[in-house]
Design a protein around this motif. Structure first.
Motif, PDB file in Angstrom:
ATOM      1  N   ASN A 145     -12.954 -11.074  -1.548  1.00  0.00           N
ATOM      2  CA  ASN A 145     -13.565 -10.362  -2.071  1.00  0.00           C
ATOM      3  C   ASN A 145     -12.896 -11.469  -2.936  1.00  0.00           C
ATOM      4  OD1 ASN A 145     -13.751  -8.054  -0.182  1.00  0.00           O
ATOM      5  ND2 ASN A 145     -11.462  -7.636   0.300  1.00  0.00           N
ATOM      6  N   ARG A 146     -12.133 -11.742  -3.818  1.00  0.00           N
ATOM      7  CA  ARG A 146     -11.759 -12.455  -5.244  1.00  0.00           C
ATOM      8  C   ARG A 146     -13.087 -12.962  -4.927  1.00  0.00           C
ATOM      9  NH1 ARG A 146      -7.703 -14.578  -8.321  1.00  0.00           N
ATOM     10  NH2 ARG A 146      -8.630 -15.046 -10.413  1.00  0.00           N
ATOM     11  N   SER A 147     -13.634 -14.184  -4.352  1.00  0.00           N
ATOM     12  CA  SER A 147     -15.199 -15.007  -4.361  1.00  0.00           C
ATOM     13  C   SER A 147     -16.342 -13.966  -5.165  1.00  0.00           C
ATOM     14  CB  SER A 147     -15.040 -15.433  -3.500  1.00  0.00           C
ATOM     15  OG  SER A 147     -16.623 -16.192  -3.699  1.00  0.00           O
ATOM     16  N   PHE A 148     -15.914 -13.141  -4.180  1.00  0.00           N
ATOM     17  CA  PHE A 148     -17.476 -12.053  -4.685  1.00  0.00           C
ATOM     18  C   PHE A 148     -17.107 -11.205  -5.834  1.00  0.00           C
ATOM     19  CE2 PHE A 148     -20.182  -9.677  -1.382  1.00  0.00           C
ATOM     20  CZ  PHE A 148     -20.636  -8.528  -1.852  1.00  0.00           C
ATOM     21  N   SER A 149     -15.628 -11.143  -6.689  1.00  0.00           N
ATOM     22  CA  SER A 149     -15.681  -9.997  -7.545  1.00  0.00           C
ATOM     23  C   SER A 149     -16.087 -11.330  -8.740  1.00  0.00           C
ATOM     24  CB  SER A 149     -13.834  -9.403  -7.409  1.00  0.00           C
ATOM     25  OG  SER A 149     -13.642 -10.559  -7.771  1.00  0.00           O
ATOM     26  N   GLY A 158     -25.630 -13.039  -0.154  1.00  0.00           N
ATOM     27  CA  GLY A 158     -25.668 -12.857   1.141  1.00  0.00           C
ATOM     28  C   GLY A 158     -24.631 -13.995   1.840  1.00  0.00           C
ATOM     29  N   ARG A 159     -24.232 -14.944   0.367  1.00  0.00           N
ATOM     30  CA  ARG A 159     -23.697 -15.894   0.750  1.00  0.00           C
ATOM     31  C   ARG A 159     -21.373 -15.461   1.293  1.00  0.00           C
ATOM     32  NH1 ARG A 159     -20.989 -20.426  -1.954  1.00  0.00           N
ATOM     33  NH2 ARG A 159     -20.709 -22.031  -0.306  1.00  0.00           N
ATOM     34  N   ARG A 160     -21.653 -14.692   0.199  1.00  0.00           N
ATOM     35  CA  ARG A 160     -20.467 -13.944   0.330  1.00  0.00           C
ATOM     36  C   ARG A 160     -20.089 -12.721   1.795  1.00  0.00           C
ATOM     37  NH1 ARG A 160     -18.982 -17.445  -3.272  1.00  0.00           N
ATOM     38  NH2 ARG A 160     -20.174 -17.358  -4.964  1.00  0.00           N
ATOM     39  N   HIS A 161     -21.649 -12.024   1.735  1.00  0.00           N
ATOM     40  CA  HIS A 161     -21.191 -11.040   2.856  1.00  0.00           C
ATOM     41  C   HIS A 161     -21.055 -11.975   4.036  1.00  0.00           C
ATOM     42  CE1 HIS A 161     -23.445  -7.575   0.196  1.00  0.00           C
ATOM     43  NE2 HIS A 161     -22.181  -7.681   0.759  1.00  0.00           N
ATOM     44  N   PHE A 179     -21.505  -5.403  10.479  1.00  0.00           N
ATOM     45  CA  PHE A 179     -22.267  -4.761   8.717  1.00  0.00           C
ATOM     46  C   PHE A 179     -22.671  -5.349   7.529  1.00  0.00           C
ATOM     47  CE2 PHE A 179     -20.961  -3.077   4.882  1.00  0.00           C
ATOM     48  CZ  PHE A 179     -21.578  -1.897   4.994  1.00  0.00           C
ATOM     49  N   PHE A 180     -21.243  -6.643   7.708  1.00  0.00           N
ATOM     50  CA  PHE A 180     -21.552  -7.881   6.773  1.00  0.00           C
ATOM     51  C   PHE A 180     -22.736  -8.647   6.970  1.00  0.00           C
ATOM     52  CE2 PHE A 180     -17.136  -6.239   5.451  1.00  0.00           C
ATOM     53  CZ  PHE A 180     -17.325  -6.010   4.230  1.00  0.00           C
ATOM     54  N   ALA A 181     -22.763  -8.765   8.262  1.00  0.00           N
ATOM     55  CA  ALA A 181     -23.815 -10.072   8.881  1.00  0.00           C
ATOM     56  C   ALA A 181     -25.146  -9.054   8.237  1.00  0.00           C
ATOM     57  CB  ALA A 181     -23.745  -9.775  10.317  1.00  0.00           C
ATOM     58  N   LEU A 182     -25.459  -7.986   8.742  1.00  0.00           N
ATOM     59  CA  LEU A 182     -26.707  -7.084   8.206  1.00  0.00           C
ATOM     60  C   LEU A 182     -26.965  -7.596   6.250  1.00  0.00           C
ATOM     61  CD1 LEU A 182     -26.386  -4.222  10.807  1.00  0.00           C
ATOM     62  CD2 LEU A 182     -28.204  -5.799  10.557  1.00  0.00           C
ATOM     63  N   LYS A 183     -25.653  -7.068   5.860  1.00  0.00           N
ATOM     64  CA  LYS A 183     -25.936  -7.335   4.604  1.00  0.00           C
ATOM     65  C   LYS A 183     -26.296  -8.875   3.955  1.00  0.00           C
ATOM     66  CE  LYS A 183     -22.932  -4.420   1.689  1.00  0.00           C
ATOM     67  NZ  LYS A 183     -24.097  -3.698   1.290  1.00  0.00           N
TER      68      LYS A 183
END
Length: 328
Positions: A145-149, A158-161, A179-183
Motif C-alpha cells: 500500500n505504501r508503494s501504491f500511495s 496494474g503491477r501494484r494491484h 479482486f486485485f488480479a482483475l484490477k
C-alpha cells in the motif's frame, strides 16, 4: 505495437532514460553546460552494466557491477544511483533466497528514498516482496500500500494491484486475490503493460483452477501464454505451461499434463534454467509413477538429478526472475 516490445528491451530503455535524466545535467546559465563528473560517469556505467546483466539473468556479474556502482556512488553521495543499486541488490538476493542479505539493502534504499516518492514507490514494492517471502503478510500488505500511495504517475497501478493479489492469494484470501488480479489485468491492459497483464491472467487462471472452474481456467491460462509468447518472456511461458499441466492433471488427463510439462522443460532448458528444468522433470516422474510406468519414472528422475548436479556446479544461472527494477 507496445505489446510486441519485449520486456527486457523496455527495461533497458527505461534504464537508459533514467541514467540520462538523473546523472546528466542539463544546460545552466544560457551557454554554460554542466556535465556530470568522471566519478558519476563511472557509477552510471557500472550501474547500467549491472542492470543489463541482471535482465539477462547473469546474476554473479550483476552483483559485481551493482556493488561497484554502489561503492562509487556512495563515495560522492549520488543518492539516485545508490538507491537503484540497493534496490536491485536486494532483489537479486531475495530471488536467491538470501533474505538476510536482501534486508540491509532494501532498508538502506528506503532510508535514502525519504522525500523522493518516485524512488519510494519502487523501494516499498521490493520491501513488500521481501516481507512476502518471509510469509509476513500484514507487513507485506502495508508496504504494498505504501508503494501504491507513492506511485505519483500511476503508470504502474496494474503491477501494484498484481502484488496485492499475490499477497492475498498467499495468505489464503482468494476472493481478495481475484479482486486485485482483475484490477491488475484491466490497469495493465490500459497502460500497455502486457507482461503484467499476463501475470494477472496467469494468477486468475490458477485461482479458477483451484476453484475447479476448469473451462475458465484454461481460457485465462492460454491467454496468458499467448501474451508471454508475443513479448518473448521465456520464464513466464514455462510458468504458463506448468500451470496448464496442473490443470490437465486436475482434469484427469495425465498424458496432456506430460505433454505440457515436456514443453515447459524444453523452454526452461533452452533458457539455461537447469534448476527449473530439473523441477519439471521431477513432476513428470511423479506422473509416470502414478501411471505405473516405473522404468520411465526412474529414467526421468535420473535426468533431473543430472541437471541438479550441473546447476550446483554452475551458480550463475538465472533465479526465478531477475528482471531489474522498472522504476529506479
Amino acid at each position: 505495437m507496445t505489446a510486441m516490445i519485449s520486456r527486457h528491451a523496455r527495461l533497458i530503455q527505461l534504464i537508459l532514460i533514467y541514467i540520462l535524466q538523473v546523472l546528466l545535467s542539463g544546460c545552466a546559465g544560457g551557454k554554460s553546460t554542466v556535465v556530470r563528473s568522471e566519478t558519476q560517469s563511472q557509477a552510471a556505467t557500472q550501474l547500467e552494466r549491472g542492470l543489463r546483466a541482471q535482465s539477462k539473468g547473469e546474476i554473479n556479474q550483476a552483483e559485481r557491477y551493482l556493488a561497484a556502482s554502489l561503492a562509487i556512488s556512495s563515495s560522492i553521495e549520488d543518492n539516485p544511483a545508490r538507491i537503484t543499486a540497493h534496490i536491485n541488490l536486494a532483489r537479486l538476493n531475495r530471488l536467491k533466497n538470501d533474505i538476510g542479505s536482501a534486508i540491509p539493502h532494501i532498508d538502506q534504499a528506503l532510508r535514502l528514498s525519504g522525500g523522493l516518492p518516485e524512488f519510494m514507490a519502487e523501494a516499498a514494492y521490493e520491501k513488500s516482496l521481501i516481507e512476502l517471502a518471509q510469509k509476513r503478510y500484514d507487513e507485506a500488505l502495508s508496504w504494498a500500500n505504501r508503494s501504491f500511495s507513492s506511485d505519483i504517475d500511476g503508470v504502474q497501478k496494474g503491477r501494484r494491484h498484481n502484488l496485492l493479489a499475490r499477497i492475498h492469494r498467499a495468505s489464503g484470501n482468494r476472493d481478495q486475490a481475484t479482486f486485485f488480479a482483475l484490477k491488475g489485468r484491466e490497469e495493465s491492459h490500459n497502460s500497455g503493460l502486457p507482461d503484467e497483464e499476463a501475470n494477472a491472467l496467469r494468477m486468475l487462471g490458477s485461482i479458477e483452477r483451484e476453484n475447479r472452474r476448469f473451462g475458465e481456467a484454461g481460457k485465462l491460462l492460454l491467454e496468458a501464454l499467448g501474451i508471454d509468447k508475443l513479448i518473448g518472456e521465456s520464464h513466464k511461458i514455462a510458468l504458463d505451461l506448468e500451470e496448464l499441466a496442473a490443470l490437465s492433471g486436475d482434469q484427469g488427463n495425465p498424458d496432456m499434463a506430460l505433454e505440457y510439462l515436456e514443453r515447459a522443460f524444453s523452454v526452461h532448458i533452452n533458457g539455461s534454467r537447469e534448476n527449473k528444468a530439473a523441477a519439471v522433470k521431477l513432476k513428470m516422474a511423479e506422473i509416470y509413477t502414478i501411471k505405473g510406468d516405473l522404468p520411465m519414472a526412474e529414467k526421468v528422475r535420473q535426468s533431473a538429478q543430472k541437471l541438479i548436479r550441473k546447476e550446483t556446479a554452475n551458480q550463475d544461472s538465472p533465479p526465478e526472475s531477475a528482471n531489474p527494477s522498472r522504476r529506479p
